[in-house]
Design a protein around this motif. Structure first.
Motif, PDB file in Angstrom:
ATOM      1  N   ASN A  81      16.427   4.684 -18.803  1.00 40.11           N
ATOM      2  CA  ASN A  81      17.616   4.062 -19.376  1.00 40.11           C
ATOM      3  C   ASN A  81      18.719   5.115 -19.369  1.00 40.11           C
ATOM      4  O   ASN A  81      18.521   6.216 -19.889  1.00 40.11           O
ATOM      5  CB  ASN A  81      17.348   3.588 -20.805  1.00 40.11           C
ATOM      6  CG  ASN A  81      16.250   2.543 -20.873  1.00 40.11           C
ATOM      7  OD1 ASN A  81      16.134   1.703 -19.985  1.00 40.11           O
ATOM      8  ND2 ASN A  81      15.443   2.582 -21.907  1.00 40.11           N
TER       9      ASN A  81
ATOM     10  N   LYS B  14      24.173  -8.457 -15.080  1.00 35.57           N
ATOM     11  CA  LYS B  14      24.025  -7.122 -14.507  1.00 35.57           C
ATOM     12  C   LYS B  14      25.392  -6.474 -14.304  1.00 35.57           C
ATOM     13  O   LYS B  14      26.440  -7.129 -14.394  1.00 35.57           O
ATOM     14  CB  LYS B  14      23.278  -7.182 -13.178  1.00 35.57           C
ATOM     15  CG  LYS B  14      21.836  -7.668 -13.267  1.00 35.57           C
ATOM     16  CD  LYS B  14      21.177  -7.594 -11.908  1.00 35.57           C
ATOM     17  CE  LYS B  14      19.721  -8.035 -11.985  1.00 35.57           C
ATOM     18  NZ  LYS B  14      19.575  -9.451 -12.347  1.00 35.57           N
ATOM     19  N   LEU B  15      25.382  -5.180 -14.010  1.00 32.70           N
ATOM     20  CA  LEU B  15      26.585  -4.433 -13.664  1.00 32.70           C
ATOM     21  C   LEU B  15      26.475  -4.064 -12.191  1.00 32.70           C
ATOM     22  O   LEU B  15      25.427  -3.579 -11.742  1.00 32.70           O
ATOM     23  CB  LEU B  15      26.694  -3.170 -14.519  1.00 32.70           C
ATOM     24  CG  LEU B  15      27.981  -2.346 -14.392  1.00 32.70           C
ATOM     25  CD1 LEU B  15      29.165  -3.130 -14.927  1.00 32.70           C
ATOM     26  CD2 LEU B  15      27.837  -1.032 -15.145  1.00 32.70           C
TER      27      LEU B  15
ATOM     28  N   ALA C 208      22.775   1.435 -18.699  1.00 26.46           N
ATOM     29  CA  ALA C 208      22.047   0.802 -17.602  1.00 26.46           C
ATOM     30  C   ALA C 208      20.561   1.023 -17.858  1.00 26.46           C
ATOM     31  O   ALA C 208      20.123   2.160 -18.046  1.00 26.46           O
ATOM     32  CB  ALA C 208      22.448   1.386 -16.254  1.00 26.46           C
ATOM     33  N   TYR C 209      19.793  -0.058 -17.859  1.00 23.48           N
ATOM     34  CA  TYR C 209      18.394   0.001 -18.281  1.00 23.48           C
ATOM     35  C   TYR C 209      17.437  -0.137 -17.096  1.00 23.48           C
ATOM     36  O   TYR C 209      17.759  -0.761 -16.085  1.00 23.48           O
ATOM     37  CB  TYR C 209      18.118  -1.104 -19.307  1.00 23.48           C
ATOM     38  CG  TYR C 209      19.012  -1.011 -20.520  1.00 23.48           C
ATOM     39  CD1 TYR C 209      18.764  -0.079 -21.521  1.00 23.48           C
ATOM     40  CD2 TYR C 209      20.141  -1.818 -20.642  1.00 23.48           C
ATOM     41  CE1 TYR C 209      19.596   0.026 -22.632  1.00 23.48           C
ATOM     42  CE2 TYR C 209      20.978  -1.721 -21.739  1.00 23.48           C
ATOM     43  CZ  TYR C 209      20.697  -0.799 -22.730  1.00 23.48           C
ATOM     44  OH  TYR C 209      21.532  -0.689 -23.820  1.00 23.48           O
TER      45      TYR C 209
ATOM     46  N   VAL D  14      16.395   1.794 -14.775  1.00 30.58           N
ATOM     47  CA  VAL D  14      16.945   2.212 -13.490  1.00 30.58           C
ATOM     48  C   VAL D  14      15.890   3.009 -12.716  1.00 30.58           C
ATOM     49  O   VAL D  14      15.377   4.021 -13.202  1.00 30.58           O
ATOM     50  CB  VAL D  14      18.220   3.055 -13.687  1.00 30.58           C
ATOM     51  CG1 VAL D  14      18.809   3.435 -12.333  1.00 30.58           C
ATOM     52  CG2 VAL D  14      19.249   2.276 -14.504  1.00 30.58           C
TER      53      VAL D  14
ATOM     54  N   THR E 142      21.085  -4.123 -16.264  1.00 29.54           N
ATOM     55  CA  THR E 142      20.825  -2.964 -15.426  1.00 29.54           C
ATOM     56  C   THR E 142      21.973  -2.825 -14.437  1.00 29.54           C
ATOM     57  O   THR E 142      22.932  -3.602 -14.458  1.00 29.54           O
ATOM     58  CB  THR E 142      19.471  -3.089 -14.685  1.00 29.54           C
ATOM     59  OG1 THR E 142      19.115  -1.811 -14.124  1.00 29.54           O
ATOM     60  CG2 THR E 142      19.518  -4.131 -13.594  1.00 29.54           C
ATOM     61  N   TYR E 143      21.876  -1.817 -13.542  1.00 26.62           N
ATOM     62  CA  TYR E 143      22.900  -1.571 -12.518  1.00 26.62           C
ATOM     63  C   TYR E 143      22.355  -1.982 -11.159  1.00 26.62           C
ATOM     64  O   TYR E 143      21.175  -1.760 -10.859  1.00 26.62           O
ATOM     65  CB  TYR E 143      23.282  -0.094 -12.500  1.00 26.62           C
ATOM     66  CG  TYR E 143      24.196   0.263 -11.348  1.00 26.62           C
ATOM     67  CD1 TYR E 143      25.535  -0.080 -11.391  1.00 26.62           C
ATOM     68  CD2 TYR E 143      23.706   0.912 -10.211  1.00 26.62           C
ATOM     69  CE1 TYR E 143      26.381   0.212 -10.334  1.00 26.62           C
ATOM     70  CE2 TYR E 143      24.543   1.215  -9.153  1.00 26.62           C
ATOM     71  CZ  TYR E 143      25.877   0.870  -9.218  1.00 26.62           C
ATOM     72  OH  TYR E 143      26.705   1.157  -8.173  1.00 26.62           O
ATOM     73  N   SER E 144      23.212  -2.574 -10.333  1.00 30.27           N
ATOM     74  CA  SER E 144      22.796  -3.026  -9.009  1.00 30.27           C
ATOM     75  C   SER E 144      23.881  -2.725  -7.986  1.00 30.27           C
ATOM     76  O   SER E 144      25.076  -2.786  -8.290  1.00 30.27           O
ATOM     77  CB  SER E 144      22.512  -4.531  -9.025  1.00 30.27           C
ATOM     78  OG  SER E 144      22.243  -5.005  -7.728  1.00 30.27           O
TER      79      SER E 144
ATOM     80  N   PHE F  47      23.926   5.081  -9.582  1.00 28.17           N
ATOM     81  CA  PHE F  47      24.606   4.781 -10.844  1.00 28.17           C
ATOM     82  C   PHE F  47      25.521   5.926 -11.251  1.00 28.17           C
ATOM     83  O   PHE F  47      26.661   5.699 -11.675  1.00 28.17           O
ATOM     84  CB  PHE F  47      23.592   4.508 -11.951  1.00 28.17           C
ATOM     85  CG  PHE F  47      24.231   4.338 -13.310  1.00 28.17           C
ATOM     86  CD1 PHE F  47      24.886   3.164 -13.644  1.00 28.17           C
ATOM     87  CD2 PHE F  47      24.212   5.371 -14.239  1.00 28.17           C
ATOM     88  CE1 PHE F  47      25.499   3.007 -14.883  1.00 28.17           C
ATOM     89  CE2 PHE F  47      24.817   5.228 -15.480  1.00 28.17           C
ATOM     90  CZ  PHE F  47      25.467   4.039 -15.795  1.00 28.17           C
TER      91      PHE F  47
END
Length: 277
Positions: free
Chosen positions: A252, A184-185, A213-214, A216, A173-175, A224
């Protein structure tokens, strides 16, 4: 249990989103190449095949199961690239292929060059065995060091060919948290990705970078997309987007950065929503 089944894939519609997008664009790029070749850079390799686990409450695999069922049926005209790849790999929930296997089935293993990064030693060993004798190099380690210098995810990679290119990033996922070298990204990764993409853009060679990115959350989605826009600005590249529902109000998301890319006629793939809304 077979070594290929020691790991569990999510087996939800996030897998379908990733692979339907990757396959549609990989096939389009390979078809534009004089020799049918494609240079791939896959940042989260996974094992060649994995069993799909049970789903948490609220997650779905409706689109995934539909495509897998079509892959077990007779071919039909103008079916999606992902369905053809599922058929070619005999994909199922019990033996679900990774991106590299699906792309190899669609383009031809010996027409591929590039690199795959994977942090798990056992999965990396399986990748090494699977890609022996090809121009694709599996690397044991994080994708981040491979996106600088002559790493396998750079324009200067030793395996680099004149073929069109595809970079696919598949983090959990995105953080916006502080950068860690994990699955993570992070916001801080944007500068690294933008710098890595610029030589590809400046080359003019057709290609595409895809960032998934999942799960979210609604409050993170604008962050994102802002992250994706900064990468596009840093690299001097256009950006497109699509998405699917995940669980509850989460989604997603897919950011797509193309150079000389012509989307296939049936775009986006079935059940995938265009845009950011």
């Amino acid at each position: 249990m077979s070594p290929e089944l020691n790991y569990m894939a999510k087996g939800n519609d996030g897998n379908y989103l990733q692979h339907s997008v990757e396959l549609a664009l990989a096939v389009a790029l390979a078809q534009s190449s004089p020799d049918g070749g494609l240079h791939i850079m896959l940042t989260h390799g996974m094992a060649p095949t994995q069993a799909c686990g049970s789903l948490p409450h609220g997650q779905t695999r409706k689109a995934l199961c539909r495509a897998l069922q079509l892959g077990q049926a007779s071919p039909s005209l103008e079916e999606p690239a992902v369905v053809k790849a599922y058929r070619a790999t005999n994909a199922s929930l019990e033996k679900y292929p990774n991106s590299a296997e699906l792309i190899a089935a669609s383009v031809g293993r010996l027409r591929l060059s590039g690199g795959i990064t994977e942090v798990d030693r056992a999965k990396h060993a399986q990748l090494m065995e699977r890609w022996q004798g090809t121009q694709v190099k599996p690397i044991l380690g994080s994708w981040r060091p491979e996106m600088v210098g002559a790493g396998v995810h750079t324009w200067a990679s030793p395996s680099r060919t004149k073929s069109p290119w595809l970079l696919s990033m598949d983090p959990m996922t995105y953080s916006e948290a502080r950068l860690r070298d994990d699955d993570k990204l992070y916001r801080a990764d944007g500068e690294r990705i933008g710098r890595a993409l610029r030589p590809f853009v400046e080359s003019g060679v057709p290609g595409v970078a895809i960032i998934f990115a999942y799960a979210v959350r609604p409050n993170i989605r604008p962050l994102f997309w802002s992250f994706a826009d900064r990468i596009a600005a840093d690299a001097g590249i256009r950006t497109d987007s699509c998405w699917m529902s995940h669980q509850g109000g989460n989604r997603n998301l897919v950011a797509i950065f193309g150079v000389g890319l012509t989307f296939p006629p049936a775009w986006p793939p079935p059940a995938v929503n265009p845009g950011r809304d």
